[in-house]
Write an enzyme that holds these catalytic residues in place. Structure first.
Site, PDB file in Angstrom:
ATOM      1  N   SER A   1       0.845  -1.179   0.000  1.00  0.00           N
ATOM      2  CA  SER A   1       0.000   0.000   0.000  1.00  0.00           C
ATOM      3  C   SER A   1       0.887   1.238   0.000  1.00  0.00           C
ATOM      4  O   SER A   1       1.391   1.650   1.039  1.00  0.00           O
ATOM      5  CB  SER A   1      -0.870  -0.026   1.257  1.00  0.00           C
ATOM      6  OG  SER A   1      -1.553   1.185   1.414  1.00  0.00           O
ATOM      7  N   GLU A   2       1.112   1.787  -1.182  1.00  0.00           N
ATOM      8  CA  GLU A   2       2.036   2.914  -1.276  1.00  0.00           C
ATOM      9  C   GLU A   2       1.468   4.138  -0.557  1.00  0.00           C
ATOM     10  O   GLU A   2       2.210   4.892   0.095  1.00  0.00           O
ATOM     11  CB  GLU A   2       2.336   3.239  -2.736  1.00  0.00           C
ATOM     12  CG  GLU A   2       3.126   2.148  -3.464  1.00  0.00           C
ATOM     13  CD  GLU A   2       2.301   0.927  -3.857  1.00  0.00           C
ATOM     14  OE1 GLU A   2       1.050   1.010  -3.783  1.00  0.00           O
ATOM     15  OE2 GLU A   2       2.885  -0.100  -4.225  1.00  0.00           O
TER      16      GLU A   2
ATOM     17  N   GLN B   1       8.642   0.221  -4.469  1.00  0.00           N
ATOM     18  CA  GLN B   1       9.318  -0.873  -5.192  1.00  0.00           C
ATOM     19  C   GLN B   1       9.720  -0.522  -6.628  1.00  0.00           C
ATOM     20  O   GLN B   1      10.784  -0.908  -7.095  1.00  0.00           O
ATOM     21  CB  GLN B   1       8.412  -2.095  -5.164  1.00  0.00           C
ATOM     22  CG  GLN B   1       9.131  -3.385  -5.357  1.00  0.00           C
ATOM     23  CD  GLN B   1       8.252  -4.563  -4.959  1.00  0.00           C
ATOM     24  OE1 GLN B   1       7.402  -4.991  -5.726  1.00  0.00           O
ATOM     25  NE2 GLN B   1       8.435  -5.072  -3.753  1.00  0.00           N
TER      26      GLN B   1
ATOM     27  N   TYR C   1       5.040   2.802  -9.298  1.00  0.00           N
ATOM     28  CA  TYR C   1       4.026   2.513  -8.275  1.00  0.00           C
ATOM     29  C   TYR C   1       3.983   3.576  -7.189  1.00  0.00           C
ATOM     30  O   TYR C   1       3.436   3.359  -6.120  1.00  0.00           O
ATOM     31  CB  TYR C   1       4.260   1.117  -7.677  1.00  0.00           C
ATOM     32  CG  TYR C   1       4.231   0.055  -8.743  1.00  0.00           C
ATOM     33  CD1 TYR C   1       3.291   0.131  -9.778  1.00  0.00           C
ATOM     34  CD2 TYR C   1       5.141  -0.984  -8.771  1.00  0.00           C
ATOM     35  CE1 TYR C   1       3.263  -0.803 -10.792  1.00  0.00           C
ATOM     36  CE2 TYR C   1       5.116  -1.932  -9.784  1.00  0.00           C
ATOM     37  CZ  TYR C   1       4.181  -1.829 -10.797  1.00  0.00           C
ATOM     38  OH  TYR C   1       4.160  -2.751 -11.799  1.00  0.00           O
TER      39      TYR C   1
ATOM     40  N   HIS D   1       7.199  -0.725 -15.365  1.00  0.00           N
ATOM     41  CA  HIS D   1       8.427  -0.971 -14.590  1.00  0.00           C
ATOM     42  C   HIS D   1       9.578  -0.207 -15.230  1.00  0.00           C
ATOM     43  O   HIS D   1      10.725  -0.625 -15.161  1.00  0.00           O
ATOM     44  CB  HIS D   1       8.775  -2.460 -14.541  1.00  0.00           C
ATOM     45  CG  HIS D   1       7.736  -3.320 -13.892  1.00  0.00           C
ATOM     46  ND1 HIS D   1       6.621  -3.779 -14.546  1.00  0.00           N
ATOM     47  CD2 HIS D   1       7.642  -3.801 -12.626  1.00  0.00           C
ATOM     48  CE1 HIS D   1       5.887  -4.510 -13.727  1.00  0.00           C
ATOM     49  NE2 HIS D   1       6.484  -4.539 -12.555  1.00  0.00           N
TER      50      HIS D   1
HETATM   51  C1  LIG Z   1       0.831  -0.583  -7.021  1.00  0.00           C
HETATM   52  C2  LIG Z   1       1.848  -1.670  -7.093  1.00  0.00           C
HETATM   53  N1  LIG Z   1       2.747  -1.789  -6.111  1.00  0.00           N
HETATM   54  C3  LIG Z   1       3.679  -2.756  -6.157  1.00  0.00           C
HETATM   55  C4  LIG Z   1       3.712  -3.635  -7.198  1.00  0.00           C
HETATM   56  C5  LIG Z   1       4.791  -4.714  -7.267  1.00  0.00           C
HETATM   57  N2  LIG Z   1       4.149  -6.025  -7.042  1.00  0.00           N
HETATM   58  C6  LIG Z   1       3.736  -6.765  -8.081  1.00  0.00           C
HETATM   59  S1  LIG Z   1       2.910  -8.132  -7.589  1.00  0.00           S
HETATM   60  C7  LIG Z   1       3.170  -7.766  -5.967  1.00  0.00           C
HETATM   61  C8  LIG Z   1       2.631  -8.689  -4.917  1.00  0.00           C
HETATM   62  C9  LIG Z   1       1.181  -8.981  -5.113  1.00  0.00           C
HETATM   63  O1  LIG Z   1       0.731  -9.884  -4.165  1.00  0.00           O
HETATM   64  P1  LIG Z   1      -0.792 -10.297  -4.102  1.00  0.00           P
HETATM   65  O2  LIG Z   1      -1.651  -9.099  -4.217  1.00  0.00           O
HETATM   66  O3  LIG Z   1      -0.986 -11.143  -2.903  1.00  0.00           O
HETATM   67  O4  LIG Z   1      -1.021 -11.131  -5.439  1.00  0.00           O
HETATM   68  P2  LIG Z   1      -0.349 -12.507  -5.872  1.00  0.00           P
HETATM   69  O5  LIG Z   1       0.915 -12.170  -6.593  1.00  0.00           O
HETATM   70  O6  LIG Z   1      -0.142 -13.313  -4.662  1.00  0.00           O
HETATM   71  O7  LIG Z   1      -1.336 -13.120  -6.807  1.00  0.00           O
HETATM   72  C10 LIG Z   1       3.875  -6.570  -5.830  1.00  0.00           C
HETATM   73  C11 LIG Z   1       4.290  -5.986  -4.548  1.00  0.00           C
HETATM   74  C12 LIG Z   1       2.754  -3.473  -8.213  1.00  0.00           C
HETATM   75  N3  LIG Z   1       2.718  -4.280  -9.278  1.00  0.00           N
HETATM   76  N4  LIG Z   1       1.830  -2.497  -8.129  1.00  0.00           N
END
Ligand SMILES: Cc1ncc(C[n+]2csc(CCOP(=O)(O)OP(=O)(O)O)c2C)c(N)n1
Ligand SMILES: [Mg+2]
Lengths: 336, 412
Positions: free
Chosen positions: A59-60, A82, A86, A129
């Site tokens: 949660s940014e 990250q 984002y 990215h």
């Molecule tokens: C707004 C945002 N912040 C950070 C990221 C980097 N990021 C990509 S996937 C991820 C984790 C996601 O986890 P979850 O919501 O549990 O989904 P899952 O991958 O387990 O399906 C992160 C931190 C992003 N893509 N978008």
């Protein structure tokens, strides 16, 4: 002195600041146990404790608002977003809150947050990215904006950012984490043996607002920041033109004196950034340069930038400014 | 001011590398929970469903209870085939990534059931607003594998023209909406899609998903609130697969509760065994009936486990025990449906092996055809003008100028 890549020198800066100041607290997505998706905070939780270096919810907006509050109450948070792409869920917290708190409270409150974030292209990251959103922050009064380019300046600038009582948005060119980038995707050097990768282990800082003269020459001033600094170095060599290469390092406040001094000598100017052209920080520089150096300019100021389009995936090398585009601009600047 | 010892409380994951992974076995059994009337029940009527777990397939591989959808064997075999296809497809894509033919990849390993069972429970006019963990929905909607692989490569046949990273599919024909990297954004957008269906008087329901991790984003809360305020015909799924890259679900909510967070918003809220094809199918069908009847949105926690790495860039052995997924009480979704079909005399190990072989061949030939249109290592790539087209409906002068500049420079 130790040879460090940029990940190591950033890690070293954080380590020193955690050691020196109890109020420094480092958090963000995956930065705690795991040490960050780029490994920048590797080992810091184990060394400094879970309450100093920890994971946050994804949660940014939450990260930035919590950091804002911590900063208000005596801490010195260093948070990681990250990917710079984002940062936007936190944009309101940064632009309307963090940037304005000192002014809006008549100086009663401030929050010395540092936001570290990997930015820029060259890793096949596609739309989300790869972006380099610095001008979305340089346009916000109250923020300082830094953009490192080498292991040496990464450490010195990050230490200054953390020590600053103003909020700092600190961009890290992710393509240069493990080696300089000269614009050829097939050439993947490491930082090994690079003079800017010789990093003192002890605390040192590079003042925010000071540019670095990366190359010295007589006939053109090339100005850039982040990964593009190295691409410019290549382009200058390819062009055969004798150039000053100014690595801005800090965009707000930027080192106008260094730029003016160089252009008074060379009479020509090329500005390079990977972010889109329209309203890019290059536009601000062009305006200031013509105000200050009008009578010294021998040719129109050139800008080489990313296109005014989203950042592509497959065709990213057609998007990012490369040595040939930059060298062509340097040559154009020599005509007249 | 008195100074206490620093005491910020930081959660942890249940197991870290080196720990012996073990989960408590589930107290919930099929048949525990009654099925309320989807068209007439209130949010409060689902309190037990948010606290419990909707299951249909028992440990004995038999289906039972109110939530048994009574699917015939053909449908079950179709579901199994889609899941097997997704798993084999993912493995092939991962191999492509490892050999430099793709820049990146994300598998659905361990969660194949989610998109497939849920999409099968919908009508073809319903909108799918996925994350990168639901590409399987496209199989159900009839997408050709060659076209999916061409997207992942980003070659000249990629329908999104090499613009986004792999797995960021868009498939309009199947009402599968373009996937975006910033996590969470689709969740509240889906509510808008559903509101438009309602406004236009169309019999359409929208389904969307969000990860346990991403449920910490504001978008999640916007979605629940808007869905509740406007009674939007939307199905809001939180896929709790335990992990968000290296961050355990313990960091996403303080109390470890996902399903019940829909209740205070006034939404019907269910927790479903996400590796139980029948339970997930049934709960989604229930939510669709509710939405179509104008009774509002359903909030579903899909309880599962991300058995694979987060993505091709990730090494989970650095933050969790390598065998943690084998201890998951929900088992493996493909094996569970296979074993159920065998249990009811509609399938066999031999048939399963044949199926895997056939699909493996199909995936292989799709792969060969896709790379004949170019791979990432060698091209050919989409032409560079794709950088400039469709930024706007019509290209403004400044883009035209920059496009010409790029073309001139590439001529030099
Ligand atoms: C707004 C945002 N912040 C950070 C990221 C980097 N990021 C990509 S996937 C991820 C984790 C996601 O986890 P979850 O919501 O549990 O989904 P899952 O991958 O387990 O399906 C992160 C931190 C992003 N893509 N978008
Ligand atoms: Mg997850």
């Amino acid at each position: 002195m130790t040879n460090m890549n940029m990940i190591q020198s950033l890690n070293n800066a954080l380590d020193i600041m955690l050691e020196n100041d109890d109020g420094v607290i480092v958090f963000g997505e995956d930065v705690g146990y795991f040490g960050g998706v780029f490994r920048t905070t590797d080992g810091l939780q184990a060394k400094h404790g879970e309450h100093r270096v920890f994971d946050s919810p994804l949660s940014e907006g939450g990260i930035l608002s919590a950091a804002f509050g911590m900063g208000l109450n005596g801490l010195r948070p260093v948070v990681e977003i990250q990917f710079a792409d984002y940062i936007f869920p936190a944009y309101d917290q940064i632009v309307n809150e963090l940037a304005k708190i000192r002014h809006r409270s008549g100086g009663e409150y401030w929050s010395p947050v540092t936001v570290r974030t990997p930015a820029g292209g060259g890793i096949r990251g596609g739309h989300h990215h790869s972006q380099s959103p610095e001008s979305q922050f340089t346009h916000t009064p109250g923020l300082k904006v830094a953009y490192c380019s080498t292991p040496f300046n990464a450490k010195g600038l990050l230490i200054s950012a953390i020590e600053s009582n103003d909020p700092v948005i600190f961009f890290e060119p992710k393509r240069c984490y493990r080696g300089p980038f000269y614009g050829d995707p097939h050439n993947v050097p490491t930082w090994e043996g690079h003079p800017e990768a010789e990093v003192p282990e002890a605390h040192y800082s590079i003042p925010l607002g000071e540019a670095r003269l990366a190359m010295e020459g007589d006939d053109c001033t090339v100005i850039s920041w982040g990964a593009m600094v190295h691409v410019c170095e290549q382009a200058i060599k390819d062009s055969g033109v004798s150039c000053d290469l100014i690595d801005l390092q800090t965009l707000v406040p930027w080192d106008r004196d260094a730029v003016v001094k160089s252009i008074e000598k060379t009479g020509r100017c090329v500005i390079v950034h990977e972010a889109p052209k329209t309203s890019g920080f290059g536009a601000e520089m062009v305006a200031s340069v013509q105000e200050r150096c009008f009578y010294h300019l021998e040719s129109p100021i050139e800008r080489v930038t990313g296109w005014d389009t989203p950042f592509p995936h497959t065709t990213e090398w057609d998007y990012m400014p490369g040595p040939s585009r930059i060298a062509a601009a340097i040559h154009r600047s020599q005509v007249n | 001011m008195a100074k206490k010892k620093p005491s910020l409380k930081i959660p942890d994951a249940p197991h870290r590398p080196g720990d012996e992974a073990s989960f408590e076995s589930w107290p919930w059994q099929p048949g525990d929970l009654k099925m309320p009337d989807p068209k007439n029940c209130s949010s409060e009527d689902t309190v037990p469903h948010a606290a419990g777990l909707i299951r249909v397939l028992g440990d004995d591989n038999k289906a039972s209870g109110d939530w048994d959808p009574g699917l015939d064997a053909d449908d079950l075999r179709l579901g199994l085939e889609y899941m097997v296809r997704l798993r084999i497809f993912d493995d092939r894509m991962m191999k492509m990534q490892r050999t430099g033919k793709l820049s990146f990849y994300m598998r659905s390993f361990g969660e194949e059931c989610v998109a497939i069972a849920q999409t099968m429970a919908l009508e073809t006019q319903d909108w799918i607003f996925p994350t990168y963990r639901q590409p399987g929905a496209q199989f159900v909607r009839g997408r050709d594998m060659v076209s999916m692989i061409c997207h992942c490569i980003g070659n000249v046949e990629d329908n999104i023209k090499g613009r986004q990273m792999p797995v960021h599919y868009s498939y309009r024909e199947g009402r599968f909406i373009s996937i975006s990297s910033p996590v969470g954004t689709q969740f509240s957008q889906a509510v808008g899609v559903a509101m438009a269906s309602q406004y236009r008087g169309l019999d359409e329901v929208t389904i969307t998903w969000i990860g346990d991790g991403a449920s910490a984003e504001g978008d999640y809360h916007y979605a629940l609130n808007f869905a509740s305020v406007y009674k939007a015909p939307v199905i809001l799924n939180v896929v709790n697969n335990q992990w968000a890259i290296s961050t355990h679900a313990n960091f996403a909510t303080g109390g470890g509760e996902f399903a019940s967070r829909g209740l205070p918003y006034g939404l019907a809220s269910l927790r479903v065994d996400g590796n139980d094809f029948l339970a997930l199918y049934s709960a989604t069908k229930w939510a669709r009936q509710r939405a179509a009847a104008g009774a509002g949105a359903t909030h579903i926690e899909v309880l599962t486990y991300r058995a694979g790495a987060h993505s091709s860039s990730d090494d989970p052995s650095r933050y969790r025990p390598g065998d943690e997924h084998t201890k998951w009480p929900g088992g493996d979704p493909v094996e569970r449906l296979r074993d159920h079909l065998i249990e009811i005399g509609e399938w066999s190990d031999e048939k399963h092996i044949e199926l895997e072989k056939r699909i493996d061949d199909e995936v292989m030939s799709a792969y060969k055809e896709a790379v004949s249109h170019g791979d990432l290592a060698t091209g050919p790539y989409p032409s560079s003008d794709t950088i400039f087209t469709e930024v706007y409906q019509e290209m403004p002068w400044h883009l035209e100028e920059q496009f010409n500049e790029m073309m001139e420079e590439s001529d030099d």
